[in-house]
Design a protein around this motif. Sequence first.
Motif, mmCIF file in Angstrom:
data_model
loop_
_atom_site.group_PDB
_atom_site.id
_atom_site.type_symbol
_atom_site.label_atom_id
_atom_site.label_comp_id
_atom_site.label_asym_id
_atom_site.label_seq_id
_atom_site.Cartn_x
_atom_site.Cartn_y
_atom_site.Cartn_z
ATOM 1 N N TYR A 158 -8.321 7.208 -1.767
ATOM 2 C CA TYR A 158 -6.771 7.251 -2.382
ATOM 3 C C TYR A 158 -5.956 6.255 -1.531
ATOM 4 O O TYR A 158 -4.792 6.349 -1.429
ATOM 5 C CB TYR A 158 -6.259 8.664 -1.773
ATOM 6 C CG TYR A 158 -7.246 10.016 -2.527
ATOM 7 C CD1 TYR A 158 -6.943 10.036 -4.131
ATOM 8 C CD2 TYR A 158 -8.462 10.665 -2.061
ATOM 9 C CE1 TYR A 158 -7.647 11.046 -4.570
ATOM 10 C CE2 TYR A 158 -8.726 11.386 -2.602
ATOM 11 C CZ TYR A 158 -8.712 11.636 -4.037
ATOM 12 O OH TYR A 158 -9.537 12.675 -4.815
ATOM 13 N N GLN A 159 -6.666 5.057 -1.397
ATOM 14 C CA GLN A 159 -5.811 3.841 -1.109
ATOM 15 C C GLN A 159 -5.358 2.913 -2.145
ATOM 16 O O GLN A 159 -6.277 2.245 -2.676
ATOM 17 C CB GLN A 159 -6.526 2.904 0.155
ATOM 18 C CG GLN A 159 -6.827 3.980 1.346
ATOM 19 C CD GLN A 159 -5.760 4.003 2.173
ATOM 20 O OE1 GLN A 159 -4.786 3.252 2.183
ATOM 21 N NE2 GLN A 159 -5.768 4.892 3.078
ATOM 22 N N THR A 160 -4.251 2.770 -2.556
ATOM 23 C CA THR A 160 -3.900 1.945 -3.742
ATOM 24 C C THR A 160 -2.514 1.377 -3.314
ATOM 25 O O THR A 160 -1.885 1.464 -2.376
ATOM 26 C CB THR A 160 -3.679 2.988 -5.046
ATOM 27 O OG1 THR A 160 -3.657 1.752 -6.150
ATOM 28 C CG2 THR A 160 -2.738 3.965 -4.928
ATOM 29 N N ASN A 161 -2.174 0.535 -4.422
ATOM 30 C CA ASN A 161 -0.830 0.104 -4.183
ATOM 31 C C ASN A 161 0.079 0.404 -5.524
ATOM 32 O O ASN A 161 -0.417 0.953 -6.471
ATOM 33 C CB ASN A 161 -0.927 -1.591 -4.100
ATOM 34 C CG ASN A 161 -1.582 -1.980 -5.340
ATOM 35 O OD1 ASN A 161 -1.308 -1.913 -6.385
ATOM 36 N ND2 ASN A 161 -2.535 -2.840 -5.038
ATOM 37 N N GLN A 181 -0.980 -0.836 -9.301
ATOM 38 C CA GLN A 181 -1.897 -0.124 -10.000
ATOM 39 C C GLN A 181 -1.170 1.069 -10.405
ATOM 40 O O GLN A 181 -1.691 1.721 -11.661
ATOM 41 C CB GLN A 181 -3.182 0.264 -9.072
ATOM 42 C CG GLN A 181 -3.841 -1.060 -8.799
ATOM 43 C CD GLN A 181 -5.092 -0.802 -7.570
ATOM 44 O OE1 GLN A 181 -4.659 0.056 -6.790
ATOM 45 N NE2 GLN A 181 -5.707 -1.856 -7.507
ATOM 46 N N PHE A 223 -11.953 6.090 -9.236
ATOM 47 C CA PHE A 223 -11.511 4.787 -8.445
ATOM 48 C C PHE A 223 -10.687 5.195 -7.168
ATOM 49 O O PHE A 223 -10.959 4.745 -6.099
ATOM 50 C CB PHE A 223 -10.601 4.220 -9.362
ATOM 51 C CG PHE A 223 -10.084 3.073 -8.785
ATOM 52 C CD1 PHE A 223 -10.966 1.870 -8.496
ATOM 53 C CD2 PHE A 223 -8.704 3.060 -8.397
ATOM 54 C CE1 PHE A 223 -10.231 0.771 -7.683
ATOM 55 C CE2 PHE A 223 -7.935 1.951 -7.670
ATOM 56 C CZ PHE A 223 -8.729 0.758 -7.385
ATOM 57 N N LEU A 224 -10.010 6.214 -7.392
ATOM 58 C CA LEU A 224 -9.139 6.689 -6.213
ATOM 59 C C LEU A 224 -10.025 7.479 -5.055
ATOM 60 O O LEU A 224 -9.931 6.958 -3.771
ATOM 61 C CB LEU A 224 -8.019 7.385 -6.538
ATOM 62 C CG LEU A 224 -6.799 7.152 -7.379
ATOM 63 C CD1 LEU A 224 -5.923 8.173 -7.436
ATOM 64 C CD2 LEU A 224 -6.231 5.952 -6.481
ATOM 65 N N ARG A 225 -11.015 8.176 -5.337
ATOM 66 C CA ARG A 225 -11.799 8.755 -4.427
ATOM 67 C C ARG A 225 -12.672 7.876 -3.722
ATOM 68 O O ARG A 225 -12.834 7.839 -2.556
ATOM 69 C CB ARG A 225 -12.762 9.824 -5.276
ATOM 70 C CG ARG A 225 -12.027 10.952 -5.750
ATOM 71 C CD ARG A 225 -13.094 12.009 -6.246
ATOM 72 N NE ARG A 225 -13.975 12.635 -5.088
ATOM 73 C CZ ARG A 225 -14.832 13.501 -5.358
ATOM 74 N NH1 ARG A 225 -15.114 14.014 -6.450
ATOM 75 N NH2 ARG A 225 -15.717 13.650 -4.370
ATOM 76 N N GLN A 226 -13.098 6.653 -4.725
ATOM 77 C CA GLN A 226 -14.017 5.673 -3.836
ATOM 78 C C GLN A 226 -13.069 5.120 -2.895
ATOM 79 O O GLN A 226 -13.794 4.514 -1.947
ATOM 80 C CB GLN A 226 -14.636 4.767 -4.975
ATOM 81 C CG GLN A 226 -15.487 3.570 -4.339
ATOM 82 C CD GLN A 226 -15.695 2.613 -5.671
ATOM 83 O OE1 GLN A 226 -15.581 2.680 -6.636
ATOM 84 N NE2 GLN A 226 -16.865 1.894 -5.080
ATOM 85 N N LYS A 227 -11.941 4.724 -3.277
ATOM 86 C CA LYS A 227 -10.882 3.825 -2.254
ATOM 87 C C LYS A 227 -10.497 4.856 -1.295
ATOM 88 O O LYS A 227 -9.373 4.060 -0.733
ATOM 89 C CB LYS A 227 -9.780 3.160 -3.141
ATOM 90 C CG LYS A 227 -10.281 2.036 -4.034
ATOM 91 C CD LYS A 227 -11.045 0.924 -3.316
ATOM 92 C CE LYS A 227 -11.433 -0.123 -4.219
ATOM 93 N NZ LYS A 227 -12.137 -1.279 -3.557
ATOM 94 N N PRO A 287 0.653 -1.157 0.042
ATOM 95 C CA PRO A 287 0.005 -0.112 -0.202
ATOM 96 C C PRO A 287 0.756 1.307 -0.045
ATOM 97 O O PRO A 287 1.973 1.149 0.718
ATOM 98 C CB PRO A 287 -0.779 0.052 1.462
ATOM 99 C CG PRO A 287 -0.796 -1.464 1.721
ATOM 100 C CD PRO A 287 0.493 -2.320 1.226
ATOM 101 N N HIS A 323 -1.156 9.902 -0.123
ATOM 102 C CA HIS A 323 -2.599 9.987 -0.550
ATOM 103 C C HIS A 323 -2.670 11.290 -1.193
ATOM 104 O O HIS A 323 -3.366 11.513 -2.097
ATOM 105 C CB HIS A 323 -3.286 9.743 0.754
ATOM 106 C CG HIS A 323 -3.333 8.602 1.551
ATOM 107 N ND1 HIS A 323 -3.381 8.334 2.860
ATOM 108 C CD2 HIS A 323 -3.036 7.391 0.923
ATOM 109 C CE1 HIS A 323 -3.322 7.297 3.190
ATOM 110 N NE2 HIS A 323 -3.070 6.451 2.164
#
Length: 527
Positions: A73-76, A79, A67-71, A8, A12
């Motif tokens: 801004y949690q991504t890896n 991606q 997609f980032l707003r829905q998550k 992760p 952010h």
Amino acid sequence: MSSSQTSPLQHHELLRISAIYRVAIALVLLGVFFSDIGGGSLGKHSQTLFIYTTAAYASLNIGWLLFLRQKAYQTNSGQVGIILGCDILVFLLLIEASGGLNSGLGYLLLISCSIGAILLDRRLSAFFAAMASLGVITLQLYHLLSGSGSSQEIVSAGGLGLLMFVTVSAIQYLSERIRKANLRADQQSRQAAHLHRLAQQIIERMSTGVLVMGASSKPELINRAAIRLLGTQLTSEAPLNSELHRQIQAWRHQNGNTSVLIQADNNEELQLNFAQLRHKSGNSTLIFVEDNRKLTEAAQKLKLASLGHLTASIAHEVRNPLSAINHAAQLLSESNQLKDEDRHLIDIICRQSSRVNQIIENVMQLSRRRANSREEHNLRDWLQQFFIDFDTGSSPKSKIELVFSEKFIPANFDSAQLSQVVTNLTDNALRHSEIETGQRYATIHAYYNNEKGHSILDIKDNGSGIPPELKNQVFEPFFTTDKAGSGLGLYIARELCEANRVSLFHCQSDDNKSCFRLEFAHSMGVT
């Protein structure tokens, strides 16, 4: 893909800004193309390729932002790597559609690789920088071989590739420095927070009250011990008029005694120790609040230790000769040749010898007193058992009345030591009632004072009471108004009470009787 690539990401804010930037740059490219602001340099080689590529890039980035707003801004890193690869591919296509590096679109690759250098690890960011450089150089070689380019464009492509590697390396170096600095700051912050929590827990569990008063006379810090000891001094609706506030103001203005005594709500004495805390927002006052009884108990222990040595000497030096004198007087009293006057003198010798021996016994009892073991008792039940034990060994003419106001009267004391105190005070009450009225009478009244928050025990008699001028002397050792007394009874009673954190004093009761009152240590309440 390795664990480092799928771990992760914590950037952010940078992810949010970069996602918005991608959408914005796609829309700007479309706007410039259709408005012809760039003088037709964008898409001059293939307008169709430019339009479709830019529109697809805008759609991709809008989807990425959503997609980032829905998550949140949690991504890896995996991606992010895919998005960065799409950036390189898109910008290479746009460069091709615009006729090469002369369009200036190559610098968009530099920005994307720079963002990747921050978000990704060293190897991944270097990989994408290499891919972008190779892509640009390959594209220019294709143009050169197809006859639509020049060798100068190859040099420009190499320079752009070199610039991307230098920029990525510099950003990686700075990012690593910043990351380590942030890691140290985070560790220091956690350590400081840990120490702060430890300090709070230590202060909260201290038996000494700790209070910090700000310049506005409002508590900035206070622990449970201070709340328990000060009581309404802090919770009063008018704290500015409290004795605590007056002492604080006196110390601030005069910078006088750093230690003062005040009266607590339960009539106990509290010792306040002041210190000044200096800080940028204004000076505060640090106050340590201690129950003065603890200091008295410490002094008492020293006193008893000294008294122990004294009584050992008294027992050795006085008791043996006194026993010999008393024994000789008793043998002399058995003689048949003594006159009445001589027998009277012998009787005086025996009585006074017994009195001196009693004084020695009392002092030795005080010095050899064991350490108390206080426990929580129901004073009502304890007094009922005490009355049974006392009545067994007392005179049949004695009359003791027990009065209780509540079923449960909480009190903390050592049972054996309190029994000695109440026995002494009850004997005194019976004796003084008999002197005044001819009847041995005493009243023992126990109740809980809700206003002061502690239990009270009154031992009353029908005597004339203690003259006002003698009230301060009756608890002094060897002071007595009874010729047959040793003057140590009330002194020992008070010493035992102090050891149990009980206040003992003489007063007039509500029914105007002579009364010795015991006020027990503060209790949390009646259950």
